[in-house]
Scaffold this active site. Structure first.
Site, PDB file in Angstrom:
ATOM      1  N   ASP A 183       1.036  -1.265   0.034  1.00 26.25           N
ATOM      2  CA  ASP A 183      -0.012  -0.107   0.120  1.00 26.25           C
ATOM      3  C   ASP A 183       0.885   1.205   0.110  1.00 26.25           C
ATOM      4  OD1 ASP A 183      -1.976   1.917   0.727  1.00 26.25           O
ATOM      5  OD2 ASP A 183      -3.463   0.119   1.126  1.00 26.25           O
ATOM      6  N   ASN A 188      -3.260   7.400 -11.671  1.00 28.52           N
ATOM      7  CA  ASN A 188      -3.326   6.524 -10.387  1.00 28.52           C
ATOM      8  C   ASN A 188      -3.905   5.290 -10.882  1.00 28.52           C
ATOM      9  OD1 ASN A 188      -2.551   5.825  -7.633  1.00 28.52           O
ATOM     10  ND2 ASN A 188      -4.597   5.414  -7.482  1.00 28.52           N
ATOM     11  N   THR A 214     -15.978  -3.025 -10.767  1.00 28.30           N
ATOM     12  CA  THR A 214     -17.382  -2.702 -10.092  1.00 28.30           C
ATOM     13  C   THR A 214     -18.490  -2.828 -11.173  1.00 28.30           C
ATOM     14  OG1 THR A 214     -18.353  -0.299  -9.505  1.00 28.30           O
ATOM     15  CG2 THR A 214     -16.743  -0.155 -11.398  1.00 28.30           C
ATOM     16  N   SER A 260     -18.645   7.807 -13.931  1.00 27.30           N
ATOM     17  CA  SER A 260     -18.068   9.043 -13.392  1.00 27.30           C
ATOM     18  C   SER A 260     -16.695   8.464 -13.804  1.00 27.30           C
ATOM     19  CB  SER A 260     -18.051   8.824 -11.658  1.00 27.30           C
ATOM     20  OG  SER A 260     -17.284   7.678 -11.472  1.00 27.30           O
ATOM     21  N   TYR A 281     -13.989   8.030 -11.968  1.00 26.62           N
ATOM     22  CA  TYR A 281     -13.903   6.635 -11.426  1.00 26.62           C
ATOM     23  C   TYR A 281     -14.170   5.246 -11.999  1.00 26.62           C
ATOM     24  CZ  TYR A 281     -14.499   2.650  -8.440  1.00 26.62           C
ATOM     25  OH  TYR A 281     -14.918   1.407  -8.186  1.00 26.62           O
ATOM     26  N   HIS A 282     -15.391   5.173 -12.449  1.00 22.87           N
ATOM     27  CA  HIS A 282     -16.037   4.224 -12.921  1.00 22.87           C
ATOM     28  C   HIS A 282     -15.457   4.113 -14.471  1.00 22.87           C
ATOM     29  CE1 HIS A 282     -19.285   4.744  -9.771  1.00 22.87           C
ATOM     30  NE2 HIS A 282     -19.211   3.428  -9.857  1.00 22.87           N
ATOM     31  N   LYS A 284     -12.110   1.897 -14.122  1.00 21.44           N
ATOM     32  CA  LYS A 284     -12.590   0.449 -13.929  1.00 21.44           C
ATOM     33  C   LYS A 284     -12.998  -0.184 -15.314  1.00 21.44           C
ATOM     34  CE  LYS A 284     -11.990   0.066  -9.694  1.00 21.44           C
ATOM     35  NZ  LYS A 284     -11.278  -0.985  -8.980  1.00 21.44           N
ATOM     36  N   ARG A 317     -25.183  14.608  -8.681  1.00 21.43           N
ATOM     37  CA  ARG A 317     -24.620  13.715  -9.571  1.00 21.43           C
ATOM     38  C   ARG A 317     -25.193  13.669 -10.800  1.00 21.43           C
ATOM     39  NH1 ARG A 317     -22.338   8.211  -6.668  1.00 21.43           N
ATOM     40  NH2 ARG A 317     -22.200   9.121  -4.677  1.00 21.43           N
TER      41      ARG A 317
HETATM   42  P1  NAD Z   1     -10.221   2.219   0.013  1.00 22.09           P
HETATM   43  O1  NAD Z   1      -9.768   3.529  -0.779  1.00 22.09           O
HETATM   44  O2  NAD Z   1     -10.536   2.138   1.364  1.00 22.09           O
HETATM   45  O3  NAD Z   1      -8.667   1.445  -0.307  1.00 22.09           O
HETATM   46  C1  NAD Z   1      -7.724   1.322  -1.260  1.00 22.09           C
HETATM   47  C2  NAD Z   1      -6.426   1.225  -0.769  1.00 22.09           C
HETATM   48  O4  NAD Z   1      -5.608   1.218  -1.932  1.00 22.09           O
HETATM   49  C3  NAD Z   1      -5.910   2.171   0.199  1.00 22.09           C
HETATM   50  O5  NAD Z   1      -5.420   1.671   1.251  1.00 22.09           O
HETATM   51  C4  NAD Z   1      -5.173   3.229  -0.938  1.00 22.09           C
HETATM   52  O6  NAD Z   1      -4.011   3.643   0.119  1.00 22.09           O
HETATM   53  C5  NAD Z   1      -4.261   2.098  -1.731  1.00 22.09           C
HETATM   54  N1  NAD Z   1      -3.955   2.529  -2.887  1.00 22.09           N
HETATM   55  C6  NAD Z   1      -4.579   3.478  -3.795  1.00 22.09           C
HETATM   56  N2  NAD Z   1      -3.576   3.608  -4.922  1.00 22.09           N
HETATM   57  C7  NAD Z   1      -2.581   3.096  -4.545  1.00 22.09           C
HETATM   58  C8  NAD Z   1      -1.312   2.964  -5.249  1.00 22.09           C
HETATM   59  N3  NAD Z   1      -1.042   3.753  -6.500  1.00 22.09           N
HETATM   60  N4  NAD Z   1      -0.502   2.182  -4.740  1.00 22.09           N
HETATM   61  C9  NAD Z   1      -0.582   1.495  -3.602  1.00 22.09           C
HETATM   62  N5  NAD Z   1      -1.731   1.640  -2.820  1.00 22.09           N
HETATM   63  C10 NAD Z   1      -2.600   2.489  -3.398  1.00 22.09           C
HETATM   64  O7  NAD Z   1     -11.083   1.490  -1.135  1.00 22.09           O
HETATM   65  P2  NAD Z   1     -12.084   0.059  -0.816  1.00 22.09           P
HETATM   66  O8  NAD Z   1     -13.173   0.701  -0.525  1.00 22.09           O
HETATM   67  O9  NAD Z   1     -11.427  -0.704   0.073  1.00 22.09           O
HETATM   68  O10 NAD Z   1     -12.066  -0.398  -2.337  1.00 22.09           O
HETATM   69  C11 NAD Z   1     -10.948  -1.325  -2.709  1.00 22.09           C
HETATM   70  C12 NAD Z   1     -11.169  -1.941  -4.104  1.00 22.09           C
HETATM   71  O11 NAD Z   1     -12.749  -2.147  -4.344  1.00 22.09           O
HETATM   72  C13 NAD Z   1     -11.168  -0.558  -5.215  1.00 22.09           C
HETATM   73  O12 NAD Z   1     -10.548  -0.778  -6.255  1.00 22.09           O
HETATM   74  C14 NAD Z   1     -12.635  -0.348  -5.440  1.00 22.09           C
HETATM   75  O13 NAD Z   1     -12.843   0.275  -6.797  1.00 22.09           O
HETATM   76  C15 NAD Z   1     -13.259  -1.744  -5.249  1.00 22.09           C
HETATM   77  N6  NAD Z   1     -14.802  -1.507  -4.920  1.00 22.09           N
HETATM   78  C16 NAD Z   1     -15.069  -0.878  -3.604  1.00 22.09           C
HETATM   79  C17 NAD Z   1     -16.645  -0.916  -3.482  1.00 22.09           C
HETATM   80  C18 NAD Z   1     -16.879  -0.325  -1.885  1.00 22.09           C
HETATM   81  O14 NAD Z   1     -18.233   0.046  -1.676  1.00 22.09           O
HETATM   82  N7  NAD Z   1     -16.084   0.119  -1.203  1.00 22.09           N
HETATM   83  C19 NAD Z   1     -17.317  -1.465  -4.143  1.00 22.09           C
HETATM   84  C20 NAD Z   1     -17.175  -1.900  -5.554  1.00 22.09           C
HETATM   85  C21 NAD Z   1     -15.597  -2.086  -5.781  1.00 22.09           C
HETATM   86  N1  USQ Z   2     -26.540   8.506  -2.642  1.00 23.10           N
HETATM   87  C1  USQ Z   2     -27.716   9.033  -1.940  1.00 23.10           C
HETATM   88  N2  USQ Z   2     -27.429   9.921  -1.141  1.00 23.10           N
HETATM   89  C2  USQ Z   2     -26.064   9.800  -0.442  1.00 23.10           C
HETATM   90  C3  USQ Z   2     -25.033   9.334  -0.922  1.00 23.10           C
HETATM   91  C4  USQ Z   2     -25.151   8.442  -2.323  1.00 23.10           C
HETATM   92  O1  USQ Z   2     -28.944   9.150  -2.525  1.00 23.10           O
HETATM   93  O2  USQ Z   2     -26.060  10.328   0.626  1.00 23.10           O
HETATM   94  C5  USQ Z   2     -26.965   7.923  -3.891  1.00 23.10           C
HETATM   95  C6  USQ Z   2     -26.176   8.219  -5.251  1.00 23.10           C
HETATM   96  O3  USQ Z   2     -26.394   9.422  -5.941  1.00 23.10           O
HETATM   97  C7  USQ Z   2     -26.057   6.998  -6.089  1.00 23.10           C
HETATM   98  C8  USQ Z   2     -26.074   5.646  -5.073  1.00 23.10           C
HETATM   99  O4  USQ Z   2     -26.653   6.307  -3.846  1.00 23.10           O
HETATM  100  O5  USQ Z   2     -27.145   7.089  -6.894  1.00 23.10           O
HETATM  101  C9  USQ Z   2     -24.853   5.118  -4.651  1.00 23.10           C
HETATM  102  O6  USQ Z   2     -23.886   6.063  -4.512  1.00 23.10           O
HETATM  103  P1  USQ Z   2     -22.530   5.391  -3.505  1.00 23.10           P
HETATM  104  O7  USQ Z   2     -21.725   6.612  -3.238  1.00 23.10           O
HETATM  105  O8  USQ Z   2     -22.950   4.499  -2.433  1.00 23.10           O
HETATM  106  O9  USQ Z   2     -21.704   4.629  -4.587  1.00 23.10           O
HETATM  107  P2  USQ Z   2     -21.185   4.800  -5.858  1.00 23.10           P
HETATM  108  O10 USQ Z   2     -20.760   6.359  -5.956  1.00 23.10           O
HETATM  109  O11 USQ Z   2     -21.618   4.202  -7.011  1.00 23.10           O
HETATM  110  O12 USQ Z   2     -19.420   4.139  -5.226  1.00 23.10           O
HETATM  111  C10 USQ Z   2     -19.727   2.985  -4.422  1.00 23.10           C
HETATM  112  C11 USQ Z   2     -17.923   2.764  -4.326  1.00 23.10           C
HETATM  113  C12 USQ Z   2     -17.177   2.491  -5.460  1.00 23.10           C
HETATM  114  C13 USQ Z   2     -17.943   1.195  -6.172  1.00 23.10           C
HETATM  115  C14 USQ Z   2     -19.271   1.344  -6.298  1.00 23.10           C
HETATM  116  C15 USQ Z   2     -20.063  -0.028  -6.949  1.00 23.10           C
HETATM  117  O13 USQ Z   2     -17.633   3.978  -3.925  1.00 23.10           O
HETATM  118  O14 USQ Z   2     -15.892   2.303  -5.197  1.00 23.10           O
HETATM  119  O15 USQ Z   2     -17.327   0.840  -7.186  1.00 23.10           O
HETATM  120  O16 USQ Z   2     -19.982   1.694  -5.137  1.00 23.10           O
HETATM  121  S1  USQ Z   2     -21.614   0.154  -8.009  1.00 23.10           S
HETATM  122  O17 USQ Z   2     -22.294   1.451  -7.311  1.00 23.10           O
HETATM  123  O18 USQ Z   2     -22.117  -0.932  -7.991  1.00 23.10           O
HETATM  124  O19 USQ Z   2     -20.844   0.838  -9.343  1.00 23.10           O
END
Ligand code: NAD
Ligand code: USQ
Length: 434
Positions: free
Chosen positions: A37, A125, A151, A193, A195-196, A199, A336
């Protein structure tokens, strides 16, 4: 005797919300775990002036505590996967891991949309981290299985009415001679977004390295993760997982849980007609093990599995939590650019067939409100709850003028916003056990 004792697993992003509980779970299952990390997530907390709702320890103290509680050692390497290429190749060549679990990306959609600087950082990144990882596996000459956290958002959140398949779509193409050819293609991507979008681009990198170099890859298209604790992170408070509630990193269900616990209105964006996929954090860690234990065969195309267990409409979630807690629901302007209402049907047979037994919302909801959100409610800063990242550039500029963020001052997309806090990174890491 531990069944998986010889298998080395690298957990990239192992200090994060999904990575930390996964590292502990795999360690307890008998794998030899090493976390990699760069702690950018902790630095972004500093950038945003936020602390997680839960009091997380430094990574060194976390690993030390895990050793004290279980006698199990977890290795640690501080590397920026987007830049530190040679050390990454060395690490992979030295450890020859059976699998590398790749969580290490900037994962918040609102953060990725805050400004051009945040967009450029997220792209730089995430794409570099994934490309470097794949190139390093090839350079290291290992047959390591790469397990990536993708995702559900790569699909967009709609379909032509059928269930969204697991990665590949059957199509039939009419030829000029009247024949019809059947093919399977990657499901057309429709990210909402930046971010998406990264992915979606990751998917092409996986397909390419799989085709050209035979790299074995599983891409797990995960829904929104809810909950905080797993059996392992609950062993001691020093192992507690992070719980993000702020407007950038807090995800919808965890935000609603925290809002209910602190007496805040539940912030439903727009009509709340958005339907999304969800999975509990305990199921996330289990899915990773299921993926590791059933690697694709040599020569097999990228395996894509939908890692989600249920779908819900945002306003229904708010109502469910309001009914259980007495919280009020507020319909706020949606920051959004997303469909106001959508249906979502998703195939998730692969992980269920491998043995996943889902934890459904109804089972864990009240426990989360009382044991986590309620317990740490006093740590919540209500000023950080509103989401101030707007998908539309003009609104974002207006908002950032008030906050002093989002204005490019340096001509670099590498990680300019992190540089100001990099000097303090060492304090965040603390003592390490390896
Ligand atoms: P997070 O931000 O809590 O953890 C990501 C970790 O990766 C952090 O510790 C960060 O320091 C590290 N990192 C980021 N860039 C880096 C780099 N260049 N080199 C080394 N380390 C690096 O996120 P999370 O919620 O644990 O999500 C992890 C993965 O799962 C992500 O790829 C995210 O897209 C995916 N994901 C998360 C969710 C969710 O709801 N949290 C849902 C779907 C997918
Ligand atoms: N939303 C609300 N109120 C809030 C926050 C969010 O109504 O206070 C709505 C948003 O507008 C959106 C939905 O809830 O329509 C989901 O938002 P979110 O922030 O919970 O999720 P998202 O931005 O899609 O991202 C999260 C994770 C990301 C992961 C993704 C999975 O941060 O890493 O990839 O969920 S998924 O949504 O299936 O693509």
């Amino acid at each position: 005797m531990r069944q998986n004792g010889n298998a080395r697993i690298l957990v990239l992003g192992g200090d994060g919300f999904c990575g930390w509980p996964t590292a502990l779970y795999l360690s307890r299952q008998g794998y030899a775990v090493t976390i990699v990390d760069n702690f950018s997530r902790r630095l972004i907390d500093e950038e945003l002036g936020v602390e997680p709702l839960t009091p997380i320890e430094s990574i060194g103290q976390r690993i030390q505590c895990w050793w004290e509680m279980t006698g199990l050692n977890i290795g640690l390497h501080r590397l920026d996967l987007a830049c530190d290429y040679d050390p990454l190749v060395e690490l992979i060549a030295e450890t020859r891991p059976a699998a590398i679990v790749h969580f290490a990306e900037q994962r918040a959609a609102p953060y990725s949309m805050k400004s051009s600087r945040h967009k450029r950082y997220t792209v730089s990144n995430n794409i570099n981290a994934t490309n470097n990882l794949l190139a390093a596996v090839v350079d290291a000459g290992v047959d390591t299985h790469v397990v990536h956290l993708g995702t559900m958002g790569v699909y967009g959140y709609g379909s032509a009415g059928m269930k969204i398949p697991e990665g590949y779509l059957d199509v039939e193409i009419p030829l000029e001679n009247g024949q019809r050819v059947s093919q399977q293609i990657l499901y057309p991507t429709n990210p909402g977004s930046i971010y998406h979008l990264t992915k979606s681009q990751d998917q092409l990198l996986f397909a390419y390295y799989n085709k050209n170099d035979g790299v074995r890859v599983t891409d797990l298209h995960q829904g929104i993760v809810w909950g905080t604790q797993t059996a392992e992170t609950s062993l001691d408070e020093r192992l507690i997982n992070r719980f993000d509630y702020d407007g950038d990193y807090g995800t919808v269900l965890n935000r609603f849980l925290m809002q209910a616990a602190t007496g805040h209105e539940l912030t439903v964006h727009g009509t709340g007609g958005q339907t999304r996929a969800f999975i509990h954090i305990s199921d996330t860690v289990r899915c990773i093990q299921l993926a590791i234990d059933s690697p694709p065969a040599a020569g097999e195309r990228v395996r894509i599995m939908n890692q989600m267990t249920e779908t819900h409409r945002v306003r229904d979630l708010a109502k469910m939590i309001a009914d259980a807690s007495g919280a009020k629901v507020a319909f706020v302007d949606n920051p959004r650019n997303e469909a106001a209402e959508n249906e979502l049907f998703v195939e998730n047979d692969s992980l269920c067939n491998l043995g996943l037994k889902p934890t459904f919302l109804a089972q864990g909801l009240m426990e989360e409100i009382s044991e986590v959100a309620g317990k740490y409610a006093h740590r919540c800063n209500p000023d950080l709850i509103p989401c101030r990242s707007y998908w539309c550039a003009r609104k974002n500029q207006e908002s950032s003028l008030g906050e002093g963020i989002g204005i490019d001052t340096e001509d670099s997309a590498e990680a300019p916003h992190l540089r100001q806090v990099l000097g303090r990174a060492q304090n965040l890491i603390g003592p390490t056990s390896s």
